[in-house]
Design a protein around this motif. Sequence first.
Motif, PDB file in Angstrom:
ATOM      1  N   ALA A   1       1.013  -1.177  -0.066  1.00  0.00           N
ATOM      2  CA  ALA A   1       0.000   0.114  -0.337  1.00  0.00           C
ATOM      3  C   ALA A   1       0.901   1.157  -0.178  1.00  0.00           C
ATOM      4  O   ALA A   1       0.431   2.244  -0.751  1.00  0.00           O
ATOM      5  CB  ALA A   1      -0.934   0.108   1.167  1.00  0.00           C
ATOM      6  N   LEU A   2       1.949   1.203   0.792  1.00  0.00           N
ATOM      7  CA  LEU A   2       2.992   2.280   0.706  1.00  0.00           C
ATOM      8  C   LEU A   2       3.597   2.508  -0.650  1.00  0.00           C
ATOM      9  O   LEU A   2       3.684   3.742  -0.854  1.00  0.00           O
ATOM     10  CB  LEU A   2       4.070   2.177   1.793  1.00  0.00           C
ATOM     11  CG  LEU A   2       3.521   2.654   3.321  1.00  0.00           C
ATOM     12  CD1 LEU A   2       4.661   2.263   4.191  1.00  0.00           C
ATOM     13  CD2 LEU A   2       3.202   4.085   3.356  1.00  0.00           C
TER      14      LEU A   2
ATOM     15  N   LEU B   1       1.529   7.160  -6.592  1.00  0.00           N
ATOM     16  CA  LEU B   1       0.468   7.965  -6.911  1.00  0.00           C
ATOM     17  C   LEU B   1       0.519   9.353  -6.480  1.00  0.00           C
ATOM     18  O   LEU B   1      -0.252  10.106  -6.835  1.00  0.00           O
ATOM     19  CB  LEU B   1      -0.809   7.328  -6.581  1.00  0.00           C
ATOM     20  CG  LEU B   1      -1.000   5.840  -7.503  1.00  0.00           C
ATOM     21  CD1 LEU B   1      -2.365   5.334  -6.778  1.00  0.00           C
ATOM     22  CD2 LEU B   1      -1.164   5.943  -8.826  1.00  0.00           C
ATOM     23  N   ALA B   2       1.475   9.831  -5.672  1.00  0.00           N
ATOM     24  CA  ALA B   2       1.417  10.856  -5.000  1.00  0.00           C
ATOM     25  C   ALA B   2       2.272  11.876  -5.607  1.00  0.00           C
ATOM     26  O   ALA B   2       3.070  11.559  -6.599  1.00  0.00           O
ATOM     27  CB  ALA B   2       2.205  10.628  -3.499  1.00  0.00           C
TER      28      ALA B   2
ATOM     29  N   LEU C   1       5.982  10.225   2.502  1.00  0.00           N
ATOM     30  CA  LEU C   1       5.634   8.833   2.407  1.00  0.00           C
ATOM     31  C   LEU C   1       7.170   8.076   2.278  1.00  0.00           C
ATOM     32  O   LEU C   1       7.196   6.776   2.866  1.00  0.00           O
ATOM     33  CB  LEU C   1       4.923   8.455   1.119  1.00  0.00           C
ATOM     34  CG  LEU C   1       3.756   8.634   1.112  1.00  0.00           C
ATOM     35  CD1 LEU C   1       2.824   8.681  -0.346  1.00  0.00           C
ATOM     36  CD2 LEU C   1       2.784   7.795   2.100  1.00  0.00           C
TER      37      LEU C   1
ATOM     38  N   ALA D   1       0.813   4.041  -2.763  1.00  0.00           N
ATOM     39  CA  ALA D   1       0.684   5.397  -2.568  1.00  0.00           C
ATOM     40  C   ALA D   1       1.717   6.510  -2.881  1.00  0.00           C
ATOM     41  O   ALA D   1       1.507   7.529  -3.424  1.00  0.00           O
ATOM     42  CB  ALA D   1       0.443   5.773  -1.089  1.00  0.00           C
ATOM     43  N   TYR D   2       2.996   5.670  -2.809  1.00  0.00           N
ATOM     44  CA  TYR D   2       4.078   6.554  -3.125  1.00  0.00           C
ATOM     45  C   TYR D   2       4.056   6.857  -4.575  1.00  0.00           C
ATOM     46  O   TYR D   2       4.659   8.130  -5.239  1.00  0.00           O
ATOM     47  CB  TYR D   2       5.486   5.866  -2.879  1.00  0.00           C
ATOM     48  CG  TYR D   2       6.887   6.726  -3.200  1.00  0.00           C
ATOM     49  CD1 TYR D   2       7.249   7.705  -2.483  1.00  0.00           C
ATOM     50  CD2 TYR D   2       7.536   6.337  -4.540  1.00  0.00           C
ATOM     51  CE1 TYR D   2       8.381   8.153  -2.664  1.00  0.00           C
ATOM     52  CE2 TYR D   2       8.644   7.088  -4.749  1.00  0.00           C
ATOM     53  CZ  TYR D   2       9.090   7.987  -3.948  1.00  0.00           C
ATOM     54  OH  TYR D   2      10.184   8.539  -4.237  1.00  0.00           O
TER      55      TYR D   2
ATOM     56  N   GLU E   1       3.975  15.180  -1.288  1.00  0.00           N
ATOM     57  CA  GLU E   1       3.745  14.033  -0.691  1.00  0.00           C
ATOM     58  C   GLU E   1       4.826  12.771  -0.760  1.00  0.00           C
ATOM     59  O   GLU E   1       4.827  12.109   0.318  1.00  0.00           O
ATOM     60  CB  GLU E   1       2.209  13.431  -1.041  1.00  0.00           C
ATOM     61  CG  GLU E   1       1.663  12.587  -0.194  1.00  0.00           C
ATOM     62  CD  GLU E   1       1.182  13.089   1.242  1.00  0.00           C
ATOM     63  OE1 GLU E   1       1.020  12.295   1.721  1.00  0.00           O
ATOM     64  OE2 GLU E   1       0.907  14.367   1.255  1.00  0.00           O
ATOM     65  N   ARG E   2       5.263  12.548  -1.721  1.00  0.00           N
ATOM     66  CA  ARG E   2       6.402  11.637  -1.844  1.00  0.00           C
ATOM     67  C   ARG E   2       7.425  11.687  -0.500  1.00  0.00           C
ATOM     68  O   ARG E   2       7.980  10.477  -0.277  1.00  0.00           O
ATOM     69  CB  ARG E   2       7.140  11.423  -3.161  1.00  0.00           C
ATOM     70  CG  ARG E   2       6.250  11.043  -4.147  1.00  0.00           C
ATOM     71  CD  ARG E   2       6.778  10.844  -5.409  1.00  0.00           C
ATOM     72  NE  ARG E   2       6.049  10.120  -6.505  1.00  0.00           N
ATOM     73  CZ  ARG E   2       6.208   9.787  -7.683  1.00  0.00           C
ATOM     74  NH1 ARG E   2       7.694   9.873  -8.035  1.00  0.00           N
ATOM     75  NH2 ARG E   2       5.515   9.178  -8.452  1.00  0.00           N
TER      76      ARG E   2
ATOM     77  N   SER F   1       7.939   5.179   5.043  1.00  0.00           N
ATOM     78  CA  SER F   1       8.570   3.904   4.693  1.00  0.00           C
ATOM     79  C   SER F   1       9.808   3.520   5.280  1.00  0.00           C
ATOM     80  O   SER F   1       9.989   2.400   5.473  1.00  0.00           O
ATOM     81  CB  SER F   1       8.665   3.834   2.960  1.00  0.00           C
ATOM     82  OG  SER F   1       7.402   3.988   2.534  1.00  0.00           O
TER      83      SER F   1
END
Length: 86
Positions: free
Chosen positions: A2-3, A9-10, A18, A6-7, A14-15, A22
């Motif tokens: 999931a992380l 798509l961010a 994340l 999310a990374y 935001e990266r 992580s």
Amino acid sequence: MALGAAYLLADPGERDRLHLLSLGVDLSDTATGLGHLVRRDGRPRAMALVTALTGGYAAVGAGRAVRRHARRLEPSGRTCNGGKGL
């Protein structure tokens, strides 16, 4: 997983968050693996391999975080170590 999703798509701001999240997860996984190795409550070879894997991820993530932090300080002339480079 999931992380990682999310990374990917961010947006760039935001990266950064994340990435640090992580890194915290990898450090936590490594510490947990070391605890299991000390207690010997699992198969030693499997625990050693998984701990080494997560430790490697944590080392790469920490190195990347340090480089990113150093780059943020350079434009203003300030550096983490007095301008001596990494």
